[in-house]
Design a protein around this motif. Structure first.
Motif, PDB file in Angstrom:
ATOM      1  N   ALA A 141       0.854  -1.184   0.000  1.00  0.00           N
ATOM      2  CA  ALA A 141       0.000   0.000   0.000  1.00  0.00           C
ATOM      3  C   ALA A 141       0.891   1.235   0.000  1.00  0.00           C
ATOM      4  O   ALA A 141       1.862   1.294   0.754  1.00  0.00           O
ATOM      5  CB  ALA A 141      -0.903  -0.005   1.230  1.00  0.00           C
ATOM      6  N   THR A 142       0.585   2.217  -0.828  1.00  0.00           N
ATOM      7  CA  THR A 142       1.469   3.366  -0.952  1.00  0.00           C
ATOM      8  C   THR A 142       0.722   4.687  -0.817  1.00  0.00           C
ATOM      9  O   THR A 142      -0.470   4.773  -1.115  1.00  0.00           O
ATOM     10  CB  THR A 142       2.202   3.333  -2.311  1.00  0.00           C
ATOM     11  OG1 THR A 142       3.140   4.418  -2.378  1.00  0.00           O
ATOM     12  CG2 THR A 142       1.223   3.459  -3.475  1.00  0.00           C
ATOM     13  N   VAL A 143       1.441   5.700  -0.318  1.00  0.00           N
ATOM     14  CA  VAL A 143       0.926   7.064  -0.283  1.00  0.00           C
ATOM     15  C   VAL A 143       1.843   7.983  -1.081  1.00  0.00           C
ATOM     16  O   VAL A 143       1.726   9.201  -1.005  1.00  0.00           O
ATOM     17  CB  VAL A 143       0.794   7.581   1.169  1.00  0.00           C
ATOM     18  CG1 VAL A 143      -0.309   6.839   1.898  1.00  0.00           C
ATOM     19  CG2 VAL A 143       2.116   7.478   1.924  1.00  0.00           C
ATOM     20  N   LEU A 144       2.764   7.406  -1.849  1.00  0.00           N
ATOM     21  CA  LEU A 144       3.659   8.191  -2.695  1.00  0.00           C
ATOM     22  C   LEU A 144       2.964   8.487  -4.016  1.00  0.00           C
ATOM     23  O   LEU A 144       2.646   7.571  -4.782  1.00  0.00           O
ATOM     24  CB  LEU A 144       4.959   7.428  -2.951  1.00  0.00           C
ATOM     25  CG  LEU A 144       5.997   8.117  -3.845  1.00  0.00           C
ATOM     26  CD1 LEU A 144       6.431   9.446  -3.238  1.00  0.00           C
ATOM     27  CD2 LEU A 144       7.205   7.214  -4.061  1.00  0.00           C
ATOM     28  N   SER A 145       2.713   9.747  -4.289  1.00  0.00           N
ATOM     29  CA  SER A 145       2.020  10.128  -5.518  1.00  0.00           C
ATOM     30  C   SER A 145       2.485  11.518  -5.965  1.00  0.00           C
ATOM     31  O   SER A 145       2.425  12.479  -5.195  1.00  0.00           O
ATOM     32  CB  SER A 145       0.508  10.129  -5.286  1.00  0.00           C
ATOM     33  OG  SER A 145      -0.190  10.472  -6.457  1.00  0.00           O
ATOM     34  N   PRO A 146       2.981  11.627  -7.225  1.00  0.00           N
ATOM     35  CA  PRO A 146       3.206  10.532  -8.156  1.00  0.00           C
ATOM     36  C   PRO A 146       4.485   9.780  -7.812  1.00  0.00           C
ATOM     37  O   PRO A 146       5.395  10.342  -7.200  1.00  0.00           O
ATOM     38  CB  PRO A 146       3.342  11.247  -9.503  1.00  0.00           C
ATOM     39  CG  PRO A 146       3.909  12.588  -9.149  1.00  0.00           C
ATOM     40  CD  PRO A 146       3.327  12.951  -7.815  1.00  0.00           C
ATOM     41  N   ILE A 147       4.538   8.533  -8.236  1.00  0.00           N
ATOM     42  CA  ILE A 147       5.730   7.717  -7.984  1.00  0.00           C
ATOM     43  C   ILE A 147       6.826   8.078  -8.978  1.00  0.00           C
ATOM     44  O   ILE A 147       7.987   8.288  -8.604  1.00  0.00           O
ATOM     45  CB  ILE A 147       5.383   6.220  -8.074  1.00  0.00           C
ATOM     46  CG1 ILE A 147       4.374   5.842  -6.975  1.00  0.00           C
ATOM     47  CG2 ILE A 147       6.641   5.363  -7.950  1.00  0.00           C
ATOM     48  CD1 ILE A 147       3.859   4.428  -7.065  1.00  0.00           C
ATOM     49  N   GLY A 450     -15.386   7.980   7.835  1.00  0.00           N
ATOM     50  CA  GLY A 450     -15.920   8.619   6.645  1.00  0.00           C
ATOM     51  C   GLY A 450     -15.730   7.902   5.339  1.00  0.00           C
ATOM     52  O   GLY A 450     -15.975   8.479   4.276  1.00  0.00           O
ATOM     53  N   HIS A 451     -15.348   6.627   5.353  1.00  0.00           N
ATOM     54  CA  HIS A 451     -15.110   5.894   4.113  1.00  0.00           C
ATOM     55  C   HIS A 451     -16.229   4.882   3.875  1.00  0.00           C
ATOM     56  O   HIS A 451     -16.811   4.357   4.824  1.00  0.00           O
ATOM     57  CB  HIS A 451     -13.749   5.198   4.169  1.00  0.00           C
ATOM     58  CG  HIS A 451     -12.619   6.152   4.423  1.00  0.00           C
ATOM     59  ND1 HIS A 451     -12.131   6.997   3.464  1.00  0.00           N
ATOM     60  CD2 HIS A 451     -11.906   6.416   5.554  1.00  0.00           C
ATOM     61  CE1 HIS A 451     -11.157   7.736   3.968  1.00  0.00           C
ATOM     62  NE2 HIS A 451     -10.997   7.406   5.241  1.00  0.00           N
ATOM     63  N   ASP A 452     -16.507   4.616   2.594  1.00  0.00           N
ATOM     64  CA  ASP A 452     -17.611   3.711   2.278  1.00  0.00           C
ATOM     65  C   ASP A 452     -17.292   2.295   2.718  1.00  0.00           C
ATOM     66  O   ASP A 452     -16.126   1.936   2.951  1.00  0.00           O
ATOM     67  CB  ASP A 452     -17.913   3.752   0.777  1.00  0.00           C
ATOM     68  CG  ASP A 452     -16.790   3.207  -0.073  1.00  0.00           C
ATOM     69  OD1 ASP A 452     -16.764   1.992  -0.307  1.00  0.00           O
ATOM     70  OD2 ASP A 452     -15.923   4.009  -0.505  1.00  0.00           O
ATOM     71  N   LEU A 453     -18.327   1.471   2.820  1.00  0.00           N
ATOM     72  CA  LEU A 453     -18.190   0.152   3.415  1.00  0.00           C
ATOM     73  C   LEU A 453     -17.289  -0.762   2.596  1.00  0.00           C
ATOM     74  O   LEU A 453     -16.471  -1.509   3.159  1.00  0.00           O
ATOM     75  CB  LEU A 453     -19.578  -0.486   3.582  1.00  0.00           C
ATOM     76  CG  LEU A 453     -19.640  -1.742   4.460  1.00  0.00           C
ATOM     77  CD1 LEU A 453     -19.121  -1.448   5.855  1.00  0.00           C
ATOM     78  CD2 LEU A 453     -21.066  -2.277   4.512  1.00  0.00           C
ATOM     79  N   LEU A 481      -3.819   7.450  -0.252  1.00  0.00           N
ATOM     80  CA  LEU A 481      -4.078   8.851   0.076  1.00  0.00           C
ATOM     81  C   LEU A 481      -5.573   9.146   0.097  1.00  0.00           C
ATOM     82  O   LEU A 481      -5.985  10.217   0.552  1.00  0.00           O
ATOM     83  CB  LEU A 481      -3.383   9.769  -0.931  1.00  0.00           C
ATOM     84  CG  LEU A 481      -1.861   9.902  -0.777  1.00  0.00           C
ATOM     85  CD1 LEU A 481      -1.285  10.690  -1.933  1.00  0.00           C
ATOM     86  CD2 LEU A 481      -1.490  10.548   0.556  1.00  0.00           C
ATOM     87  N   VAL A 482      -6.382   8.202  -0.407  1.00  0.00           N
ATOM     88  CA  VAL A 482      -7.836   8.388  -0.352  1.00  0.00           C
ATOM     89  C   VAL A 482      -8.338   8.316   1.093  1.00  0.00           C
ATOM     90  O   VAL A 482      -9.454   8.753   1.388  1.00  0.00           O
ATOM     91  CB  VAL A 482      -8.566   7.336  -1.217  1.00  0.00           C
ATOM     92  CG1 VAL A 482      -8.162   7.462  -2.672  1.00  0.00           C
ATOM     93  CG2 VAL A 482      -8.300   5.917  -0.713  1.00  0.00           C
ATOM     94  N   PHE A 483      -7.530   7.773   1.999  1.00  0.00           N
ATOM     95  CA  PHE A 483      -7.915   7.680   3.402  1.00  0.00           C
ATOM     96  C   PHE A 483      -7.447   8.921   4.157  1.00  0.00           C
ATOM     97  O   PHE A 483      -6.422   9.524   3.829  1.00  0.00           O
ATOM     98  CB  PHE A 483      -7.303   6.430   4.046  1.00  0.00           C
ATOM     99  CG  PHE A 483      -7.884   5.137   3.551  1.00  0.00           C
ATOM    100  CD1 PHE A 483      -9.071   4.653   4.073  1.00  0.00           C
ATOM    101  CD2 PHE A 483      -7.246   4.412   2.563  1.00  0.00           C
ATOM    102  CE1 PHE A 483      -9.615   3.463   3.621  1.00  0.00           C
ATOM    103  CE2 PHE A 483      -7.772   3.217   2.104  1.00  0.00           C
ATOM    104  CZ  PHE A 483      -8.968   2.754   2.632  1.00  0.00           C
TER     105      PHE A 483
END
Length: 526
Positions: A141-147, A450-453, A481-483
């Motif tokens: 799982a990554t939060v690096l954007s853009p890679i 706040g995130h969908d199921l 990063l959506v979280f």
């Protein structure tokens, strides 16, 4: 003259013996099982950081070699201080073993984040820590954007973290524990992928060395095969690290889809399949017993599950007109193998949008969730509950139903010709229960944040199984990063819990709670 020289030599020998005795006794140290093992783990991080520094230095893409070198220096200093000022005693009770394992992973994750933080590529330290935890736990799982556009050395460090985490840094550390007079088999058992460790040699150090020799050999073979498939040296080595560790990091935003090559995907599929198999079976095969694969019921089930998932998802996507049959099979087998081995690579691209399994039909996605839960074989670098545990639980349920129907029947859970003992059944059932309760609790927390199921539940399962991509908003073409920041903290905890197979983390928490209660009772009595 001769007698004077002899006296000088004797004096030198006496001084050397005194120094050796002082170093052996080390009166300035304190007994700390956890501190010593954590120090060893940090020292093993340093060569990977230095290699990444050289890659960055030889690349013209950025100037992060100072950040990587500084991270290596800080980690080296911390590791040397811990090893120099702590020591192990001869007895390591189970609680200390699990504490050493858990804190090694936590400490390694913290220091592995330093080069990423110093480079500024991930912004805040919490993002760097998330990336490091994902790397050390071989999650993906990554939060690096853009890679793409990030320095090559920093990207190589991401890949190397997963290579370290794949087999387990504690297994590497115990190669020298026997030389210190402390047995290390308990550490291998607690950390090595799977519920138990299978000795490949009478000595623990020999077992660990053989595991790492085999692991290194597979890594080199995968890199060579990728170069034959016409990848550059950098791309081949970078992906070989994460294929061997079944991690899933890639130096490209579109992962394996960047290459859009059937040959590259074929090599990666084979590499993931191999690394999702027990390394004990691999060692027996290279030692002259290739029939060990066929004799393993877990290996046969592992291949059967992947085959069924491949055929089922391919047909469902084809019937629903998502793509033609050949391309559907290409995406079906790649995703089935990637999720069954917890590798988490993606092959979606502009030319192959069908590789994004988050856009598949609900029926096809439903078939992927069991793969994410189960993972690979015991003794492999894959995450998940493992195929063997799934087999045991399936047979345990069958025996339970049989006993309900026929109360007087004598039935045992068997794997092959061997009966599974009741303590083993209880441990497996306990771990499965911990997995289910953790996934449920994490889903509720992520949804409350706040995130969908669908996104919450699949992300919880993905993190606990060290998978990487999930469904919904956290699919293979997206990132974490959506979280929200609190949610990413929850995901970090889940990745560590899943990689340490629950017991290490929970036993440390329970031990800390019991210690706090004892201290509070003593204070109240006073």
């Amino acid at each position: 003259m001769t007698s004077a020289l002899a006296r000088t030599r004797r004096a030198r020998m006496t001084a050397k013996r005194a120094v050796h005795r002082l170093l052996a006794d080390r009166p300035w140290t304190v007994t700390s099982r956890v501190g010593f093992v954590v120090g060893l783990g940090l020292l093993f991080l340093v060569p990977g950081m230095l290699f990444s520094t050289l890659v960055e230095w030889g690349s013209s893409t950025s100037d992060n070699e100072v950040a990587l070198g500084l991270g290596a220096l800080v980690t080296l200093a911390a590791g040397m201080l811990l090893v120099a000022f702590t020591r192990l005693d001869q007895d390591m009770p189970p609680a200390s073993v699990f504490a050493a394992v858990a804190w090694t992973w936590i400490g390694s994750s913290f220091f592995a984040a330093l080069p990423l933080w110093f480079s500024g590529e991930l912004g805040s330290f919490d993002n760097a820590l998330f990336e490091a935890v994902s790397g050390i736990t071989a999650t993906g799982a990554t939060v690096l954007s853009p890679i793409e556009g990030t320095g090559r050395g920093v990207l190589m460090w991401r890949q190397i973290m997963q290579w370290y985490g794949g087999m387990g840094m504690v297994v590497l550390a115990v190669t020298i524990l026997p030389f210190l007079g402390v047995g290390g088999l308990s550490l291998i058992t607690a950390e090595a992928p799977g519920p138990t460790s299978d000795r490949l040699a009478p000595r623990v150090s020999s077992t660990a060395r053989r595991l790492w020799a085999l692991y290194g050999g597979i890594t080199v073979a995968v890199a060579a095969a990728l170069m034959i498939a016409r990848l550059s040296l950098y791309d081949a080595v970078a992906h070989a690290f994460t294929i061997a560790g079944t991690g899933g990091f890639s130096p490209y935003d579109s992962s394996v889809g960047h290459f859009d090559s059937m040959a590259v995907e074929a090599v990666i599929i084979v590499g993931m399949l191999v690394c999702g198999v027990s390394f004990t079976l691999h060692w027996r095969a290279v030692s002259g017993n290739p029939r060990a694969y066929g004799r393993s019921s877990e290996f046969r089930t592992y291949l059967l599950v992947i085959a069924v998932a491949t055929v089922s998802t391919s047909l469902l996507n084809w019937v629903n007109d998502l793509t033609d049959l050949s391309n559907s099979f290409r995406n079906g087998i790649f995703s089935a193998v990637a999720l069954s081995t917890s590798s988490g690579f993606g092959n979606a691209s502009d030319a192959n949008p069908g590789g994004d399994f988050a856009a598949w039909t609900p029926g096809a996605q439903a078939l992927l969730l069991p793969l994410m839960v189960m993972g690979g074989m015991t003794g492999s670098t894959a995450g998940g509950l493992k195929v063997l545990r799934a087999q045991v639980m399936a047979k345990y349920m069958r025996v339970g139903l049989l006993r309900v129907k026929h109360p007087q029947v004598v039935a045992r859970v068997k794997l092959g010709q061997a009966a599974v003992s009741e303590p083993v059944l209880q441990r497996v059932a306990g771990l499965v229960a911990l997995y289910a309760l953790s996934a449920l609790a994490a889903t509720m927390v992520l949804a409350a944040l706040g995130h969908d199921l669908i996104t919450s539940s699949s992300a919880a399962i993905s993190a606990l199984s060290n998978m990487g991509p999930a469904l919904g908003e956290a699919g293979p073409t997206s990132n974490f990063l959506v979280f929200t920041r609190p949610a990413r903290g929850v995901v970090m905890a889940l990745m560590l819990i899943g990689r340490l197979e629950f017991f290490a983390v929970f036993l440390v928490v329970v031990s800390a709670y019991e210690r706090a209660r004892r201290v509070s009772r003593v204070k109240l009595r006073r």
